[in-house]
Design a protein around this motif. Structure first.
Motif, mmCIF file in Angstrom:
data_model
loop_
_atom_site.group_PDB
_atom_site.id
_atom_site.type_symbol
_atom_site.label_atom_id
_atom_site.label_comp_id
_atom_site.label_asym_id
_atom_site.label_seq_id
_atom_site.Cartn_x
_atom_site.Cartn_y
_atom_site.Cartn_z
ATOM 1 N N PRO A 207 0.985 -1.044 -0.099
ATOM 2 C CA PRO A 207 -0.110 0.042 0.076
ATOM 3 C C PRO A 207 0.796 1.170 -0.068
ATOM 4 C CG PRO A 207 -1.037 -1.551 1.355
ATOM 5 C CD PRO A 207 0.275 -1.915 1.022
ATOM 6 N N GLY A 242 1.749 -1.743 5.231
ATOM 7 C CA GLY A 242 0.545 -2.024 4.952
ATOM 8 C C GLY A 242 -0.002 -3.428 4.265
ATOM 9 N N ALA A 245 -2.658 -5.505 6.266
ATOM 10 C CA ALA A 245 -3.687 -4.645 6.748
ATOM 11 C C ALA A 245 -5.143 -5.353 6.441
ATOM 12 C CB ALA A 245 -3.633 -3.248 6.462
#
Length: 247
Positions: A207, A242, A245
């Motif tokens: 990300p 990320g 996540a």
């Protein structure tokens, strides 16, 4: 004052990459450190660079007697150990039907058994020190599986579980045990010939659209080694831009 003033630390896999970054940061923060690796030339060069507060020991983490030697060297040079960073590790990327038993056992011996031996061997020293912090470097592959990584993934999942068990057992001695789960870090492990295209593809799956620098991981390792994390034990600390996540 540094965050590790008065602390004695041991870091494995400390000659280059993430390990060398951790070693440098610990010395900057006031620690006296013994770092180990099988890469002797690089380790000796780093010892010379860092001066009297850093000592290199050649060390195979799969050998119990060599672990004893490392802890003995730390105590002899600096005193009882307050911090252990189990950083040494390897990766073998192969499909199940291509991976040999010998390759699988080698990964498990270094990544998993090495962590077990480190925690077991350092425990008496940390008891003498009156407490301490153990940081076990796992991986995001200790949180999720990946095709072609059965040996690596299983060893890193094991580190995650072993960390929690040790945290419960060691708490009565004032010893905290946590695991760190890095994603893609810009180290020699990924900077091999022909890997640039693969790394660029990997970045697209992150990300934050980039890999991490070793120094970013060192900041997290420092937090866990210091009294800033005094109430954290048995926990997983993820540093992956990320990637996990959405898991």
């Amino acid at each position: 004052m540094g965050k590790l003033d008065g602390k004695v630390a041991v870091v494995t896999g400390g000659s280059r990459g993430q390990g060398a970054s951790h070693v440098r940061r610990f010395v900057e923060e006031g620690a006296k450190i013994v770092f180990s690796d099988i890469l002797a030339d690089e380790g000796e060069a780093l010892e010379k660079e860092l001066g009297e507060n850093a000592k290199f020991v050649r060390h195979d983490v799969t050998k119990a007697d060599e672990w004893k030697h490392v802890i003995d060297e730390a105590e002899s040079a600096f005193g009882p150990v307050n911090v252990l960073v189990n950083n040494a590790g390897i990766v073998v990327t192969k499909k199940f039907d291509e991976l040999t038993e010998e390759e699988y056992r080698k990964v498990v011996d270094i990544n998993q058994v090495g962590v077990f031996l480190g925690m077991k061997t350092v425990l008496p020293s940390m008891k003498k020190a009156g407490g301490g912090s153990i940081i076990n470097v796992s991986s995001i592959n200790g949180l999720r599986g990946a095709a072609g990584n059965s040996a690596y993934d299983s060893s890193k999942f094991a580190v995650r579980g072993m960390t929690k068990s040790a945290a419960l057992e060691f708490a009565e001695y004032g010893i905290r045990v946590n695991s760190v789960h890095p994603g893609v870090i810009q180290t020699p492990m990924i900077e091999v010939e022909g890997s640039r295209d693969l790394v660029e593809q990997l970045k697209k799956t992150i990300p934050m659209q980039r890999t991490a620098q070793p120094e970013e991981v060192s900041k997290l390792i420092l937090f866990l080694a210091s009294e800033d994390s005094s109430y954290s034990t048995g926990s997983e600390f993820v540093i992956d831009g990320g990637v996990t996540a959405s898991n």
